[in-house]
Design an enzyme around this catalytic site. Structure first.
Site, PDB file in Angstrom:
ATOM      1  N   ARG A  41     -36.344  27.683  -7.948  1.00 55.34           N
ATOM      2  CA  ARG A  41     -35.389  28.057  -6.899  1.00 55.34           C
ATOM      3  C   ARG A  41     -34.332  28.972  -7.505  1.00 55.34           C
ATOM      4  O   ARG A  41     -33.477  28.522  -8.264  1.00 55.34           O
ATOM      5  CB  ARG A  41     -34.741  26.805  -6.302  1.00 55.34           C
ATOM      6  CG  ARG A  41     -33.786  27.079  -5.138  1.00 55.34           C
ATOM      7  CD  ARG A  41     -33.282  25.753  -4.572  1.00 55.34           C
ATOM      8  NE  ARG A  41     -32.441  25.930  -3.413  1.00 55.34           N
ATOM      9  CZ  ARG A  41     -31.107  26.024  -3.448  1.00 55.34           C
ATOM     10  NH1 ARG A  41     -30.475  25.952  -4.611  1.00 55.34           N
ATOM     11  NH2 ARG A  41     -30.419  26.173  -2.339  1.00 55.34           N
ATOM     12  N   SER A 110     -37.979  22.600   4.740  1.00 53.15           N
ATOM     13  CA  SER A 110     -36.818  21.711   4.735  1.00 53.15           C
ATOM     14  C   SER A 110     -36.482  21.285   6.160  1.00 53.15           C
ATOM     15  O   SER A 110     -36.505  22.112   7.077  1.00 53.15           O
ATOM     16  CB  SER A 110     -35.607  22.411   4.125  1.00 53.15           C
ATOM     17  OG  SER A 110     -35.818  22.739   2.776  1.00 53.15           O
ATOM     18  N   LYS A 140     -26.692  21.747  -2.265  1.00 53.97           N
ATOM     19  CA  LYS A 140     -26.722  22.152  -0.862  1.00 53.97           C
ATOM     20  C   LYS A 140     -25.303  22.074  -0.311  1.00 53.97           C
ATOM     21  O   LYS A 140     -24.993  21.278   0.582  1.00 53.97           O
ATOM     22  CB  LYS A 140     -27.664  21.248  -0.059  1.00 53.97           C
ATOM     23  CG  LYS A 140     -29.135  21.502  -0.316  1.00 53.97           C
ATOM     24  CD  LYS A 140     -29.571  22.865   0.196  1.00 53.97           C
ATOM     25  CE  LYS A 140     -31.062  23.095   0.031  1.00 53.97           C
ATOM     26  NZ  LYS A 140     -31.476  24.446   0.502  1.00 53.97           N
TER      27      LYS A 140
END
Length: 218
Positions: A41, A110, A140
């Site tokens: 990521r 997600s 997040k």
């Protein structure tokens, strides 16, 4: 290849998300501890840097028979020879990603609400989905925690592989397993651990024990 990937996904329990700074050595340690899936990521790196890191992590995953997933970028997933791509609610749709990565690749999504999870469970282009964040997490930022109830909902309403995600570690994974999760995604629990292999091994042992015992099974 498609069937092999999906069989490995079906048996996967522990999923690591990391950036390039964790490195191939860190990933190999996590894989040795029982990690089944590795996702690279990188939100701000240049394409060339992402591809260079992907080649290294792809090689590490192959050595352990693990799946390698790239975040957000279906085009780079193809270029890197990744097993699949993971997209968010605000990224390319699973259908759009499927057009790029092809039928053999794995697509993850997600989800942050029970409605999103239900939709993911019925979407023919989604191979697995994540539910969370269970706890607030700096990975997040700004995304509110969803708690355990969405996990209980997913456990009782889908047969598609799904993973709990968000602030999970050895100290709180028990409640997630009690809620019905059998697969988890972690970041800092492994990447910031003094011994990534030992951290992965501890989490994997908890997942395997819950699966064998049927703890929290729906």
């Amino acid at each position: 290849m498609s069937d092999d990937r999906r069989q490995r996904l079906a048996h996967a329990r522990l999923y690591l998300v990391c950036d390039a700074s964790f490195g191939a050595a860190g990933v190999r340690a996590a894989l040795a501890g029982g990690t089944d899936i590795v996702q690279l990521r990188e939100k701000s790196a240049e394409d060339g840097a992402i591809l260079a890191a992907a080649v290294e992590l792809r090689r590490a995953a192959d050595e352990h028979g693990a799946l390698f997933i790239l975040n957000d970028r279906p085009d780079l997933a193809v270029a890197a020879g990744a097993d699949g791509v993971h997209v968010g609610q605000d990224d390319a749709s699973p259908a759009a990603a499927r057009e790029i990565v092809g039928a053999d690749a794995i697509i993850g999504l997600s989800t942050h609400t029970t409605a999103q999870a239900d939709a993911a469970g019925e979407d023919p282009d989604v191979d697995y989905f994540c539910v969370g964040p269970v706890h607030a997490t700096p990975t997040k930022a700004g995304r509110p925690a969803v708690g355990l109830e969405p996990l209980r909902h997913a456990a009782g309403n889908t047969r598609r592989p799904w993973f709990a995600i968000g602030g999970l570690h050895a100290g709180n994974v028990g409640a997630v397993l009690e809620a019905g999760a059998r697969r988890i995604v972690v970041v800092r629990a492994i990447t910031e651990a003094p011994d990534p292999e030992a951290a992965a091994r501890s989490l994997r042992a908890a997942l395997d024990a819950a699966t064998e015992a049927g703890v929290g099974a729906a």
